[in-house]
Design a protein around this motif. Structure first.
Motif, PDB file in Angstrom:
ATOM      1  N   PRO A 225     -18.966 -19.210  38.021  1.00  0.00           N
ATOM      2  CA  PRO A 225     -19.404 -19.717  36.710  1.00  0.00           C
ATOM      3  C   PRO A 225     -18.286 -19.724  35.667  1.00  0.00           C
ATOM      4  CG  PRO A 225     -20.996 -18.165  37.599  1.00  0.00           C
ATOM      5  CD  PRO A 225     -19.779 -18.075  38.469  1.00  0.00           C
ATOM      6  N   VAL A 226     -17.616 -18.575  35.502  1.00  0.00           N
ATOM      7  CA  VAL A 226     -16.579 -18.451  34.474  1.00  0.00           C
ATOM      8  C   VAL A 226     -15.374 -17.716  35.058  1.00  0.00           C
ATOM      9  CG1 VAL A 226     -16.034 -17.719  32.120  1.00  0.00           C
ATOM     10  CG2 VAL A 226     -18.423 -18.182  32.769  1.00  0.00           C
ATOM     11  N   VAL A 227     -14.194 -18.301  34.925  1.00  0.00           N
ATOM     12  CA  VAL A 227     -12.971 -17.618  35.359  1.00  0.00           C
ATOM     13  C   VAL A 227     -12.059 -17.396  34.165  1.00  0.00           C
ATOM     14  CG1 VAL A 227     -13.020 -18.396  37.752  1.00  0.00           C
ATOM     15  CG2 VAL A 227     -11.923 -19.831  36.019  1.00  0.00           C
ATOM     16  N   PHE A 228     -11.234 -16.371  34.266  1.00  0.00           N
ATOM     17  CA  PHE A 228     -10.333 -15.985  33.188  1.00  0.00           C
ATOM     18  C   PHE A 228      -9.326 -15.012  33.766  1.00  0.00           C
ATOM     19  CE2 PHE A 228     -14.281 -13.643  33.311  1.00  0.00           C
ATOM     20  CZ  PHE A 228     -13.844 -12.332  33.525  1.00  0.00           C
TER      21      PHE A 228
ATOM     22  N   PRO B  80      -6.648 -18.252  37.641  1.00  0.00           N
ATOM     23  CA  PRO B  80      -7.890 -18.755  37.045  1.00  0.00           C
ATOM     24  C   PRO B  80      -7.852 -20.265  36.814  1.00  0.00           C
ATOM     25  CG  PRO B  80      -7.185 -16.763  35.940  1.00  0.00           C
ATOM     26  CD  PRO B  80      -6.052 -17.176  36.826  1.00  0.00           C
ATOM     27  N   ALA B  81      -6.744 -20.776  36.260  1.00  0.00           N
ATOM     28  CA  ALA B  81      -6.613 -22.216  36.012  1.00  0.00           C
ATOM     29  C   ALA B  81      -6.603 -22.992  37.325  1.00  0.00           C
ATOM     30  CB  ALA B  81      -5.353 -22.511  35.213  1.00  0.00           C
ATOM     31  N   GLU B  82      -5.999 -22.418  38.349  1.00  0.00           N
ATOM     32  CA  GLU B  82      -5.967 -23.071  39.656  1.00  0.00           C
ATOM     33  C   GLU B  82      -7.378 -23.230  40.224  1.00  0.00           C
ATOM     34  OE1 GLU B  82      -4.612 -21.673  44.076  1.00  0.00           O
ATOM     35  OE2 GLU B  82      -3.176 -21.289  42.457  1.00  0.00           O
ATOM     36  N   LEU B  83      -8.195 -22.195  40.097  1.00  0.00           N
ATOM     37  CA  LEU B  83      -9.588 -22.275  40.559  1.00  0.00           C
ATOM     38  C   LEU B  83     -10.349 -23.343  39.786  1.00  0.00           C
ATOM     39  CD1 LEU B  83     -10.358 -18.456  40.880  1.00  0.00           C
ATOM     40  CD2 LEU B  83     -10.248 -20.107  42.770  1.00  0.00           C
ATOM     41  N   PHE B  84     -10.111 -23.393  38.469  1.00  0.00           N
ATOM     42  CA  PHE B  84     -10.809 -24.395  37.656  1.00  0.00           C
ATOM     43  C   PHE B  84     -10.349 -25.800  37.998  1.00  0.00           C
ATOM     44  CE2 PHE B  84     -11.012 -27.082  33.869  1.00  0.00           C
ATOM     45  CZ  PHE B  84     -12.372 -27.030  33.599  1.00  0.00           C
TER      46      PHE B  84
ATOM     47  N   PHE C 133     -16.352 -22.997  34.200  1.00  0.00           N
ATOM     48  CA  PHE C 133     -15.696 -22.744  32.920  1.00  0.00           C
ATOM     49  C   PHE C 133     -14.392 -21.977  33.140  1.00  0.00           C
ATOM     50  CE2 PHE C 133     -20.262 -22.722  31.685  1.00  0.00           C
ATOM     51  CZ  PHE C 133     -20.249 -23.750  30.749  1.00  0.00           C
ATOM     52  N   LEU C 134     -13.418 -22.234  32.277  1.00  0.00           N
ATOM     53  CA  LEU C 134     -12.172 -21.483  32.231  1.00  0.00           C
ATOM     54  C   LEU C 134     -11.969 -20.987  30.808  1.00  0.00           C
ATOM     55  CD1 LEU C 134      -9.315 -20.579  33.261  1.00  0.00           C
ATOM     56  CD2 LEU C 134      -8.505 -22.847  32.530  1.00  0.00           C
ATOM     57  N   VAL C 135     -11.789 -19.682  30.661  1.00  0.00           N
ATOM     58  CA  VAL C 135     -11.470 -19.111  29.347  1.00  0.00           C
ATOM     59  C   VAL C 135      -9.963 -18.881  29.289  1.00  0.00           C
ATOM     60  CG1 VAL C 135     -11.836 -17.195  27.757  1.00  0.00           C
ATOM     61  CG2 VAL C 135     -13.717 -17.976  29.213  1.00  0.00           C
ATOM     62  N   ASP C 136      -9.302 -19.510  28.331  1.00  0.00           N
ATOM     63  CA  ASP C 136      -7.845 -19.393  28.207  1.00  0.00           C
ATOM     64  C   ASP C 136      -7.442 -19.870  26.817  1.00  0.00           C
ATOM     65  OD1 ASP C 136      -5.143 -19.001  28.847  1.00  0.00           O
ATOM     66  OD2 ASP C 136      -5.403 -19.783  30.869  1.00  0.00           O
ATOM     67  N   GLY C 137      -6.149 -19.879  26.549  1.00  0.00           N
ATOM     68  CA  GLY C 137      -5.653 -20.293  25.247  1.00  0.00           C
ATOM     69  C   GLY C 137      -5.556 -21.798  25.106  1.00  0.00           C
ATOM     70  N   SER C 138      -5.190 -22.244  23.912  1.00  0.00           N
ATOM     71  CA  SER C 138      -5.061 -23.676  23.651  1.00  0.00           C
ATOM     72  C   SER C 138      -3.930 -24.303  24.449  1.00  0.00           C
ATOM     73  CB  SER C 138      -4.838 -23.921  22.158  1.00  0.00           C
ATOM     74  OG  SER C 138      -3.584 -23.387  21.740  1.00  0.00           O
ATOM     75  N   GLY C 139      -3.062 -23.470  25.015  1.00  0.00           N
ATOM     76  CA  GLY C 139      -1.970 -23.985  25.832  1.00  0.00           C
ATOM     77  C   GLY C 139      -2.422 -24.693  27.095  1.00  0.00           C
TER      78      GLY C 139
END
Length: 453
Positions: free
Chosen positions: A212-215, A281-285, A292-298
């Motif tokens: 559901p949510v990765v970070f 986390p970004a790779e999974l997303f 969902f991916l929780v991360d910065g604006s970058g």
């Protein structure tokens, strides 16, 4: 995004022609006075400059993708024939060493890109205050920049003097989502933690193979998430703690830690995801394995259609929005930081031309040339990204939401790195894992903070 030191010179050879303007009363062909328009206060006004011969500006930086800067410089040279720009980019670690050495040796640099939070104070005595040169191009252009970004840039020098002009800012944490998957579930982007909890329960029941949510479980990223939550009710709490304005075990911090820990206790955020590090986390997303991916604006480049194609992102449509609110009366928030400033060294031999380049890259047409990579939220307040960058309404709206959050940021997204490593990171993760209570963690943080002062 940042590479080893390399040089790039983009050349043009036409003569420089800087326009002359005047305010007040002039004369007609027959000698009669003719009244000329005097701009209103706050309006941009062209300042008189003497024509100059061909000039080459030396521009050093470690920030922003080189390809984006090259596009902007090419456009600048086209608009300003007679000014050439010699761009040299450095890796971040190399730049921290090379720039102070070059400025201390009075190397004739004309424009330097400055990592605002980390380098301003160390080189400020080698830079010209912005007030000395900003009006050599036009009046009022700095007023067109985000006020929060300008104030943060000014504070970075600790002396109340603005030494660089901000190009753009970043912030976090925000939440990216797989548009098609959320649509298949018949759900909307969650505004509150209760909304997110409902989505997570649906995913676990109907799509058990989907996370559901990765970070990232790294301390710095969890600190970012904690103070995003804290900022929803107390926007300046992070700044207040780091400047000694509030204690680490005060009611605001205990409340934030409690709300943060509740997300893991309720299963809204999985404790197992705390093992994820780096780009995982970004790779999974990106591969479609998380909703969902929780991360910065970058991570905003994922909203770009061209980026998704080039980076071979499996998710066809990416949207974004603020991290859901948790406490009653809370408002969406992020901490934000003015990241990159442009400054004129005291050693510059071409101050007026350097000012012309900085104005072009921060408040002028150059912003559109470098901002399309979505690496930073531009400081130019009225800037709106072209819809063609996104290709989807969710991408466009998501970026607009991030842009608004970053510009409204209450505290700096810059921790005390030594304190984070020594005590803060472990305390935050202990709350997430349920190994300690919010109150005990807050008391420990206050004790360790006092010990380190």
């Amino acid at each position: 995004m940042r590479g080893t030191a390399r040089a790039l010179a983009v050349t043009t050879t036409a003569a420089l022609a800087l326009g002359l303007t005047a305010c007040g009363t002039g004369g007609s062909a027959d000698g009669r006075p003719v009244e000329q328009a005097v701009p209103e206060a706050g309006e941009r006004t062209k300042k008189p400059e003497k024509p100059a011969g061909p000039v080459t500006l030396k521009y050093w930086t470690s920030s922003l993708p080189e390809a984006a800067l090259t596009r902007a410089i090419t456009a600048f040279e086209r608009a300003n024939p007679g000014i050439e720009v010699e761009l040299r980019t450095f890796g971040e670690a190399d730049y921290r060493e090379r720039l102070p050495e070059a400025l201390a040796g009075d190397e004739a640099l004309d424009v330097v890109g400055l990592p605002i939070p980390t380098m301003t104070r160390s080189v400020a005595n080698r830079l010209r205050p912005v007030d000395e040169w900003k009006d050599k191009v036009s009046g009022g252009w700095v007023d067109e920049l985000d006020e929060n970004a300008v104030k943060q840039t000014e504070k970075a020098a600790k002396g109340g003097t603005l030494y660089s002009v901000p190009m753009g800012s970043s912030g976090g944490a925000v939440m990216y989502y797989n548009v098609n998957l959320l649509s298949e579930l018949g759900l909307s982007f969650p505004e509150t933690a209760a909304d997110l909890e409902s989505v997570v329960m649906r995913v676990k029941k109907e799509i058990p193979g989907l996370q559901p949510v990765v970070f990232s479980g790294e301390p710095r990223k969890q600190e970012e998430l904690l103070f995003t939550i804290a900022g929803q009710t107390h926007p300046t709490l992070s700044d207040d703690l780091l400047t000694g304005g509030k204690p680490w075990n005060g009611p605001e911090m205990v409340s934030a830690l409690t709300a943060y820990g509740s997300l893991f206790d309720r299963g809204v955020l999985a404790k197992s995801a705390l093992t994820l590090k780096g780009d995982r986390p970004a790779e999974l997303f990106r591969s479609g394995k998380a909703l969902f991916l929780v991360d910065g604006s970058g991570r905003s480049p994922m909203l770009s259609a061209s980026y998704r194609e080039t980076a071979k992102v499996s998710v066809k449509k990416v949207g974004a929005g603020p991290f859901p609110t948790i406490l009653p009366g809370a408002e969406h928030a992020v901490r934000s930081t003015a990241e990159v400033g442009l400054a004129v060294p005291k050693s510059s031999k071409h101050v007026a031309e350097a000012a012309t380049l900085i104005e072009f890259l921060t408040a002028g047409d150059g912003v559109a040339e470098w901002a399309g990579d979505l690496a930073l939220v531009p400081a130019r307040e009225d800037f709106r990204m072209e819809s063609s960058v996104f290709a989807t309404s969710e991408g466009k709206d998501g970026y607009a939401a991030i842009q608004e959050l970053v510009r409204d940021g209450g505290s700096l997204n810059v921790p005390d790195e030594a304190f984070l490593e020594r005590a803060e990171g472990d305390a935050i993760l202990d709350v997430a894992h349920g190994r300690t209570t919010a109150r005990k963690a807050a008391d420990l943080l206050q004790k360790e903070w006092s010990r380190g002062q």
